[in-house]
Design a protein around this motif. Sequence first.
Motif, PDB file in Angstrom:
ATOM      1  N   ASN A   1     -32.342   6.202  33.246  1.00  0.00           N
ATOM      2  CA  ASN A   1     -31.574   6.959  32.256  1.00  0.00           C
ATOM      3  C   ASN A   1     -30.521   7.871  32.878  1.00  0.00           C
ATOM      4  O   ASN A   1     -30.118   8.866  32.271  1.00  0.00           O
ATOM      5  CB  ASN A   1     -32.510   7.792  31.370  1.00  0.00           C
ATOM      6  CG  ASN A   1     -33.520   6.933  30.660  1.00  0.00           C
ATOM      7  OD1 ASN A   1     -33.176   5.905  30.080  1.00  0.00           O
ATOM      8  ND2 ASN A   1     -34.780   7.319  30.719  1.00  0.00           N
ATOM      9  N   ARG A   2     -30.071   7.520  34.043  1.00  0.00           N
ATOM     10  CA  ARG A   2     -29.008   8.283  34.691  1.00  0.00           C
ATOM     11  C   ARG A   2     -27.855   7.355  35.027  1.00  0.00           C
ATOM     12  O   ARG A   2     -27.979   6.130  35.024  1.00  0.00           O
ATOM     13  CB  ARG A   2     -29.551   8.925  35.984  1.00  0.00           C
ATOM     14  CG  ARG A   2     -30.715   9.866  35.784  1.00  0.00           C
ATOM     15  CD  ARG A   2     -30.288  11.191  35.185  1.00  0.00           C
ATOM     16  NE  ARG A   2     -29.385  11.918  36.044  1.00  0.00           N
ATOM     17  CZ  ARG A   2     -29.758  12.692  37.061  1.00  0.00           C
ATOM     18  NH1 ARG A   2     -31.042  12.834  37.341  1.00  0.00           N
ATOM     19  NH2 ARG A   2     -28.859  13.335  37.767  1.00  0.00           N
ATOM     20  N   GLY A   3     -26.724   7.939  35.366  1.00  0.00           N
ATOM     21  CA  GLY A   3     -25.570   7.146  35.785  1.00  0.00           C
ATOM     22  C   GLY A   3     -25.678   6.719  37.230  1.00  0.00           C
ATOM     23  O   GLY A   3     -26.699   6.920  37.891  1.00  0.00           O
ATOM     24  N   LEU A   4     -24.620   6.135  37.727  1.00  0.00           N
ATOM     25  CA  LEU A   4     -24.571   5.685  39.114  1.00  0.00           C
ATOM     26  C   LEU A   4     -24.173   6.861  40.002  1.00  0.00           C
ATOM     27  O   LEU A   4     -23.134   7.477  39.792  1.00  0.00           O
ATOM     28  CB  LEU A   4     -23.550   4.563  39.258  1.00  0.00           C
ATOM     29  CG  LEU A   4     -23.836   3.311  38.430  1.00  0.00           C
ATOM     30  CD1 LEU A   4     -22.635   2.396  38.410  1.00  0.00           C
ATOM     31  CD2 LEU A   4     -25.047   2.580  38.985  1.00  0.00           C
TER      32      LEU A   4
ATOM     33  N   PHE B   1     -20.242   2.837  31.124  1.00  0.00           N
ATOM     34  CA  PHE B   1     -20.043   3.906  32.100  1.00  0.00           C
ATOM     35  C   PHE B   1     -18.557   4.222  32.234  1.00  0.00           C
ATOM     36  O   PHE B   1     -17.732   3.325  32.368  1.00  0.00           O
ATOM     37  CB  PHE B   1     -20.559   3.490  33.479  1.00  0.00           C
ATOM     38  CG  PHE B   1     -22.042   3.349  33.561  1.00  0.00           C
ATOM     39  CD1 PHE B   1     -22.622   2.095  33.653  1.00  0.00           C
ATOM     40  CD2 PHE B   1     -22.862   4.461  33.582  1.00  0.00           C
ATOM     41  CE1 PHE B   1     -23.995   1.952  33.737  1.00  0.00           C
ATOM     42  CE2 PHE B   1     -24.240   4.327  33.669  1.00  0.00           C
ATOM     43  CZ  PHE B   1     -24.798   3.062  33.740  1.00  0.00           C
TER      44      PHE B   1
ATOM     45  N   PHE C   1     -19.225   8.246  38.685  1.00  0.00           N
ATOM     46  CA  PHE C   1     -19.620   7.718  37.394  1.00  0.00           C
ATOM     47  C   PHE C   1     -20.324   8.764  36.536  1.00  0.00           C
ATOM     48  O   PHE C   1     -21.044   9.629  37.043  1.00  0.00           O
ATOM     49  CB  PHE C   1     -20.569   6.531  37.577  1.00  0.00           C
ATOM     50  CG  PHE C   1     -19.883   5.297  38.083  1.00  0.00           C
ATOM     51  CD1 PHE C   1     -19.523   5.169  39.404  1.00  0.00           C
ATOM     52  CD2 PHE C   1     -19.594   4.255  37.205  1.00  0.00           C
ATOM     53  CE1 PHE C   1     -18.872   4.025  39.861  1.00  0.00           C
ATOM     54  CE2 PHE C   1     -18.954   3.108  37.654  1.00  0.00           C
ATOM     55  CZ  PHE C   1     -18.596   2.993  38.982  1.00  0.00           C
ATOM     56  N   GLY C   2     -20.122   8.628  35.247  1.00  0.00           N
ATOM     57  CA  GLY C   2     -20.860   9.425  34.290  1.00  0.00           C
ATOM     58  C   GLY C   2     -22.238   8.834  34.023  1.00  0.00           C
ATOM     59  O   GLY C   2     -22.567   7.757  34.539  1.00  0.00           O
ATOM     60  N   PRO C   3     -23.042   9.519  33.197  1.00  0.00           N
ATOM     61  CA  PRO C   3     -24.417   9.073  32.934  1.00  0.00           C
ATOM     62  C   PRO C   3     -24.498   7.876  31.990  1.00  0.00           C
ATOM     63  O   PRO C   3     -25.566   7.274  31.854  1.00  0.00           O
ATOM     64  CB  PRO C   3     -25.071  10.295  32.313  1.00  0.00           C
ATOM     65  CG  PRO C   3     -23.931  11.042  31.692  1.00  0.00           C
ATOM     66  CD  PRO C   3     -22.747  10.794  32.563  1.00  0.00           C
ATOM     67  N   GLY C   4     -23.403   7.543  31.349  1.00  0.00           N
ATOM     68  CA  GLY C   4     -23.390   6.363  30.491  1.00  0.00           C
ATOM     69  C   GLY C   4     -23.654   6.647  29.027  1.00  0.00           C
ATOM     70  O   GLY C   4     -24.263   7.667  28.676  1.00  0.00           O
TER      71      GLY C   4
END
Lengths: 114, 112
Positions: free
Chosen positions: A41-44, B91, B103-106
């Motif tokens: 549940n996190r981004g890259l 993203f 990158f953001g968390p999406g």
Amino acid sequence: AQSVAQPEDQVNVAEGNPLTVKCTYSVSGNPYLFWYVQYPNRGLQFLLKYITGDNLVKGSYGFEAEFNKSQTSFHLKKPSALVSDSALYFCAVRDWYTGNQFYFGTGTSLTVIP
Amino acid sequence: EPEVTQTPSHQVTQMGQEVILRCVPISNHLYFYWYRQILGQKVEFLVSFYNNEISEKSEIFDDQFSVERPDGSNFTLKIRSTKLEDSAMYFCASSEPKETQYFGPGTRLLVL
């Protein structure tokens, strides 16, 4: 065409043991190479990159990666794995000259066993 | 440490509806990107944006998609008429020229 291959969907390693996550790439020119990590549940999150210079690149959280031009590889390594390293790891490449888009591998799920 | 933010974190919509996904890039970055990740698949490039115009786009980025920087901070992705296959994690990323993309968390989009 640019592409990245991560041959292992899953890597399991015991805590304290060295870990390797494999990546090979294909680009028409000189590569920019990157490793990112994705927690649930996190981004890259950016780990490290190779642009030029020393083939061994050091990054965040004790990770390093070795660029091997002859084998077109950029394997991610860590001398001693932690349980908290368990996550999804993505290798990415972009061509030095052509464009900004990244080409990602399919990801490798790393599980560090206590 | 500056970071890319995205809203909403989750979006559920009906097929055929329009959605707008929002992103706030890192403030001194000039390049902005959208990527998507269909469940269980690789992260795929959609589009890059620089100097108020699209600089690159992939085959995925068809006429149903558009991007905009409506003000000095936001960067949006609009899908005009969503399809079931648009369900994915989207993203946003930003970078300085030819540098690392952050990158953001999406946003997890589910089209029903």
